[in-house]
Scaffold this motif. Structure first.
Motif, PDB file in Angstrom:
ATOM      1  N   THR A   3       0.897  -1.171   0.069  1.00 40.51           N
ATOM      2  CA  THR A   3       0.157   0.056  -0.184  1.00 40.51           C
ATOM      3  C   THR A   3       1.165   1.280  -0.160  1.00 40.51           C
ATOM      4  OG1 THR A   3      -1.706  -1.090   1.022  1.00 40.51           O
ATOM      5  CG2 THR A   3      -1.645   1.291   1.303  1.00 40.51           C
ATOM      6  N   ILE A   4       0.478   2.326  -0.845  1.00 45.69           N
ATOM      7  CA  ILE A   4       1.222   3.340  -0.905  1.00 45.69           C
ATOM      8  C   ILE A   4       0.106   4.668  -0.693  1.00 45.69           C
ATOM      9  CG2 ILE A   4       2.643   5.118  -2.244  1.00 45.69           C
ATOM     10  CD1 ILE A   4       4.140   2.936  -3.250  1.00 45.69           C
ATOM     11  N   ARG A   5       0.155   5.241   0.347  1.00 39.82           N
ATOM     12  CA  ARG A   5      -1.096   6.224   0.322  1.00 39.82           C
ATOM     13  C   ARG A   5      -0.585   7.726   0.184  1.00 39.82           C
ATOM     14  NH1 ARG A   5      -0.374   5.546   6.768  1.00 39.82           N
ATOM     15  NH2 ARG A   5       1.885   5.327   5.866  1.00 39.82           N
ATOM     16  N   ILE A   6      -1.618   8.198  -0.863  1.00 43.39           N
ATOM     17  CA  ILE A   6      -1.213   9.399  -1.572  1.00 43.39           C
ATOM     18  C   ILE A   6      -1.808  10.522  -0.878  1.00 43.39           C
ATOM     19  CG2 ILE A   6      -1.363  10.633  -3.715  1.00 43.39           C
ATOM     20  CD1 ILE A   6      -1.874   7.724  -5.146  1.00 43.39           C
ATOM     21  N   GLY A   7      -1.019  11.431  -0.381  1.00 43.43           N
ATOM     22  CA  GLY A   7      -1.531  12.715   0.153  1.00 43.43           C
ATOM     23  C   GLY A   7      -1.709  13.636  -0.898  1.00 43.43           C
ATOM     24  N   SER A   8      -2.692  14.365  -0.814  1.00 43.45           N
ATOM     25  CA  SER A   8      -3.369  15.442  -1.768  1.00 43.45           C
ATOM     26  C   SER A   8      -4.209  16.560  -1.168  1.00 43.45           C
ATOM     27  CB  SER A   8      -4.210  14.564  -2.691  1.00 43.45           C
ATOM     28  OG  SER A   8      -4.896  15.317  -3.957  1.00 43.45           O
ATOM     29  N   GLN A  28       0.435  -1.199 -11.232  1.00 43.28           N
ATOM     30  CA  GLN A  28       1.500  -2.130 -10.821  1.00 43.28           C
ATOM     31  C   GLN A  28       1.156  -3.081  -9.731  1.00 43.28           C
ATOM     32  OE1 GLN A  28       4.098  -1.257 -12.996  1.00 43.28           O
ATOM     33  NE2 GLN A  28       2.438   0.228 -13.606  1.00 43.28           N
ATOM     34  N   GLY A  29      -0.170  -2.981  -9.424  1.00 38.94           N
ATOM     35  CA  GLY A  29      -0.516  -3.895  -8.374  1.00 38.94           C
ATOM     36  C   GLY A  29      -0.477  -3.315  -7.019  1.00 38.94           C
ATOM     37  N   ILE A  30      -0.538  -1.999  -6.869  1.00 29.74           N
ATOM     38  CA  ILE A  30      -0.345  -1.173  -5.685  1.00 29.74           C
ATOM     39  C   ILE A  30      -1.700  -0.943  -5.091  1.00 29.74           C
ATOM     40  CG2 ILE A  30       0.941   0.539  -4.367  1.00 29.74           C
ATOM     41  CD1 ILE A  30       2.960  -1.395  -4.991  1.00 29.74           C
ATOM     42  N   ASP A  31      -1.989  -0.868  -3.893  1.00 32.66           N
ATOM     43  CA  ASP A  31      -3.207  -0.333  -3.305  1.00 32.66           C
ATOM     44  C   ASP A  31      -2.793   0.962  -3.152  1.00 32.66           C
ATOM     45  OD1 ASP A  31      -4.849  -0.509  -0.046  1.00 32.66           O
ATOM     46  OD2 ASP A  31      -5.582   0.227  -2.072  1.00 32.66           O
ATOM     47  N   ALA A  32      -3.397   2.084  -3.621  1.00 36.54           N
ATOM     48  CA  ALA A  32      -3.060   3.684  -3.403  1.00 36.54           C
ATOM     49  C   ALA A  32      -4.121   4.308  -3.053  1.00 36.54           C
ATOM     50  CB  ALA A  32      -2.105   4.151  -4.718  1.00 36.54           C
ATOM     51  N   PRO A  33      -4.622   4.236  -2.015  1.00 39.99           N
ATOM     52  CA  PRO A  33      -5.591   5.420  -1.501  1.00 39.99           C
ATOM     53  C   PRO A  33      -5.186   6.784  -1.432  1.00 39.99           C
ATOM     54  CG  PRO A  33      -4.887   4.259   0.488  1.00 39.99           C
ATOM     55  CD  PRO A  33      -3.964   3.510  -0.744  1.00 39.99           C
ATOM     56  N   ILE A  73       3.300   9.184   0.165  1.00 45.90           N
ATOM     57  CA  ILE A  73       3.798  10.329  -0.889  1.00 45.90           C
ATOM     58  C   ILE A  73       2.768  11.226  -0.965  1.00 45.90           C
ATOM     59  CG2 ILE A  73       5.018   8.661  -2.251  1.00 45.90           C
ATOM     60  CD1 ILE A  73       2.750   8.531  -4.481  1.00 45.90           C
ATOM     61  N   SER A  74       3.308  12.523  -1.597  1.00 48.05           N
ATOM     62  CA  SER A  74       2.439  13.590  -1.723  1.00 48.05           C
ATOM     63  C   SER A  74       2.476  13.884  -3.272  1.00 48.05           C
ATOM     64  CB  SER A  74       2.876  14.874  -1.136  1.00 48.05           C
ATOM     65  OG  SER A  74       2.627  14.803   0.281  1.00 48.05           O
ATOM     66  N   CYS A 205      11.416   4.233  -3.736  1.00 55.43           N
ATOM     67  CA  CYS A 205      10.403   4.872  -4.890  1.00 55.43           C
ATOM     68  C   CYS A 205      10.678   4.370  -6.151  1.00 55.43           C
ATOM     69  CB  CYS A 205      10.595   6.371  -4.962  1.00 55.43           C
ATOM     70  SG  CYS A 205      12.237   6.850  -5.198  1.00 55.43           S
ATOM     71  N   ALA A 206      11.401   3.139  -6.028  1.00 55.72           N
ATOM     72  CA  ALA A 206      11.746   2.402  -7.515  1.00 55.72           C
ATOM     73  C   ALA A 206      10.312   2.041  -8.318  1.00 55.72           C
ATOM     74  CB  ALA A 206      12.559   1.095  -7.158  1.00 55.72           C
ATOM     75  N   ILE A 207       9.459   1.594  -7.465  1.00 60.53           N
ATOM     76  CA  ILE A 207       8.104   1.649  -8.007  1.00 60.53           C
ATOM     77  C   ILE A 207       7.539   2.587  -9.110  1.00 60.53           C
ATOM     78  CG2 ILE A 207       6.576   2.204  -6.160  1.00 60.53           C
ATOM     79  CD1 ILE A 207       5.946  -0.965  -8.377  1.00 60.53           C
ATOM     80  N   LEU A 208       8.065   3.943  -8.901  1.00 60.79           N
ATOM     81  CA  LEU A 208       7.510   5.135  -9.745  1.00 60.79           C
ATOM     82  C   LEU A 208       8.380   5.373 -10.940  1.00 60.79           C
ATOM     83  CD1 LEU A 208       6.863   7.538  -6.441  1.00 60.79           C
ATOM     84  CD2 LEU A 208       5.003   6.414  -8.138  1.00 60.79           C
ATOM     85  N   ASN A 209       9.678   4.342 -10.984  1.00 57.76           N
ATOM     86  CA  ASN A 209      10.301   4.619 -12.479  1.00 57.76           C
ATOM     87  C   ASN A 209       9.700   4.564 -13.613  1.00 57.76           C
ATOM     88  OD1 ASN A 209      12.388   5.322 -10.338  1.00 57.76           O
ATOM     89  ND2 ASN A 209      13.433   3.064 -10.852  1.00 57.76           N
ATOM     90  N   GLY A 210       8.534   3.666 -13.664  1.00 59.13           N
ATOM     91  CA  GLY A 210       7.808   3.609 -14.729  1.00 59.13           C
ATOM     92  C   GLY A 210       6.757   4.702 -15.008  1.00 59.13           C
ATOM     93  N   TYR A 211       6.827   5.820 -13.833  1.00 57.76           N
ATOM     94  CA  TYR A 211       5.730   6.884 -14.227  1.00 57.76           C
ATOM     95  C   TYR A 211       6.577   8.133 -14.474  1.00 57.76           C
ATOM     96  CZ  TYR A 211       2.438  10.419 -13.217  1.00 57.76           C
ATOM     97  OH  TYR A 211       1.591  11.515 -12.953  1.00 57.76           O
ATOM     98  N   VAL A 212       7.841   8.270 -13.786  1.00 59.00           N
ATOM     99  CA  VAL A 212       8.489   9.673 -13.747  1.00 59.00           C
ATOM    100  C   VAL A 212       9.026   9.803 -15.144  1.00 59.00           C
ATOM    101  CG1 VAL A 212       8.694   9.804 -11.211  1.00 59.00           C
ATOM    102  CG2 VAL A 212      10.343   8.680 -12.664  1.00 59.00           C
ATOM    103  N   ASN A 213       9.137  11.196 -15.399  1.00 58.80           N
ATOM    104  CA  ASN A 213      10.070  11.542 -16.678  1.00 58.80           C
ATOM    105  C   ASN A 213      11.248  12.264 -16.391  1.00 58.80           C
ATOM    106  OD1 ASN A 213      10.588  13.335 -19.056  1.00 58.80           O
ATOM    107  ND2 ASN A 213       8.763  12.841 -19.800  1.00 58.80           N
TER     108      ASN A 213
END
Ligand SMILES: NCc1[nH]cc(CCC(=O)O)c1CC(=O)O
Length: 296
Positions: A3-8, A28-33, A73-74, A205-213
């Protein structure tokens, strides 16, 4: 399942932006509330940004949630993140850049500017540059999120708004855009159009490598280095926009002192892609000297 909880922030735009990251993580199979929170900057609506203490008021609550573990993460609009970063809460990645341009939005059904009403924009950066394009128009600040501003516009308080194309496009409101300003007509705010992901120092944060530019990272680091080098923040009319062209970094920027009563200077500089802060600092020095010569 991880689980990666997203602050917004809780504005519609902030949630839409966080959902972009949420969707990637879910793929990516992550629970991301998404955990929304109202920031101090969102609560104070009767004063302009510089009167309320700057951009830090738009991230304080999100930072607190990261530090006390209520979120992992935020997701921020990078243009709303203070140029001076907190080393305990590093920016860990940047999105593809949405359209970085500023745009003009007329009231629903209108096709031209009503010169009896002011153009609404809170940013000194926008006002100073737009005054050159609309010398006969008045300008008045407008606070609130994008949807709130559009309601004020359609309720007849303004002849038009100047907004970021990125926010309107992410909200599905591109059809409200009456005119696109080139990045020469109005140099965008540093980071405009890019989302910043922020986490606690040491966060995996390796899981985010496919998202970031990585190209976004280079150009926004160049833009934000410029803002730091000139000591700029929300109240001072500063702007910076970088692109990578034919393997070179190209930075265009604007600088003024105070709130811009003396006018402003603009300039451009090219340099190596591997040295974004070097390109930024060189242009910052050039524009500060140019300003003193021309306006000082
Ligand atoms: N503080 C307002 C804000 N912060 C981010 C965006 C647009 C989205 C972006 O630039 O990524 C906007 C709206 C605007 O400037 O019109």
């Amino acid at each position: 399942m991880r689980t990666i909880r997203i602050g917004s922030r809780e504005s519609r735009l902030a949630v839409v932006q966080s959902e972009l990251v949420q969707r990637y993580l879910q793929e990516q199979g992550i629970d991301a509330p998404i955990i929304t929170m109202k920031t101090t900057g969102d609560k104070i609506l009767d004063r302009t940004l510089d009167q309320v203490g700057g951009k830090g008021l738009f991230v304080k609550e999100l930072d607190a949630a990261l530090l006390d573990g209520r979120s992992d993460i935020s997701v921020h609009s990078l243009k709303d993140v203070p140029a001076e970063e907190n080393p305990r809460l590093p920016l860990i990645g940047y999105s593809d850049r949405e359209d970085p341009r500023d745009v003009l939005v007329l009231p629903e059904g209108e096709t031209k500017l009503n010169e009896k009403l002011p153009i609404g924009c809170s940013s000194r950066r926008r006002v100073l540059q737009a005054q050159k394009l609309y010398p006969r128009m008045g300008f008045r600040s407008v606070r609130g999120n994008v949807l709130t501003r559009l309601k004020k516009l359609d309720d007849g308080e303004y002849s038009a708004l100047i907004l970021a194309a990125a926010g309107l496009k992410r909200l599905g409101l591109a059809d409200r855009i009456s005119r696109y300003f080139t990045t020469e007509e109005i140099i965008p705010c540093a980071g405009q159009g890019v989302l910043a992901l922020q986490g606690r120092k040491g966060f995996d944060c390796a899981i985010l490598n496919g998202y970031v530019n990585k190209e976004s990272e280079i150009v926004v680091k160049c833009e934000r280095s410029f803002i730091r080098a000139v000591g700029g923040e929300c109240s001072s009319p500063v702007a910076a926009h970088a692109v990578i062209q034919e393997g070179e970094l190209f930075l265009r920027a604007m600088y003024s002192k105070g709130t811009g009563e003396m006018g402003y200077v603009t300039g451009e500089r090219k340099g190596p892609v591997h040295d974004p802060s070097g390109v930024a600092k060189a242009l910052a020095q050039q524009l500060m000297e140019q300003f003193e010569q021309e306006k000082g």
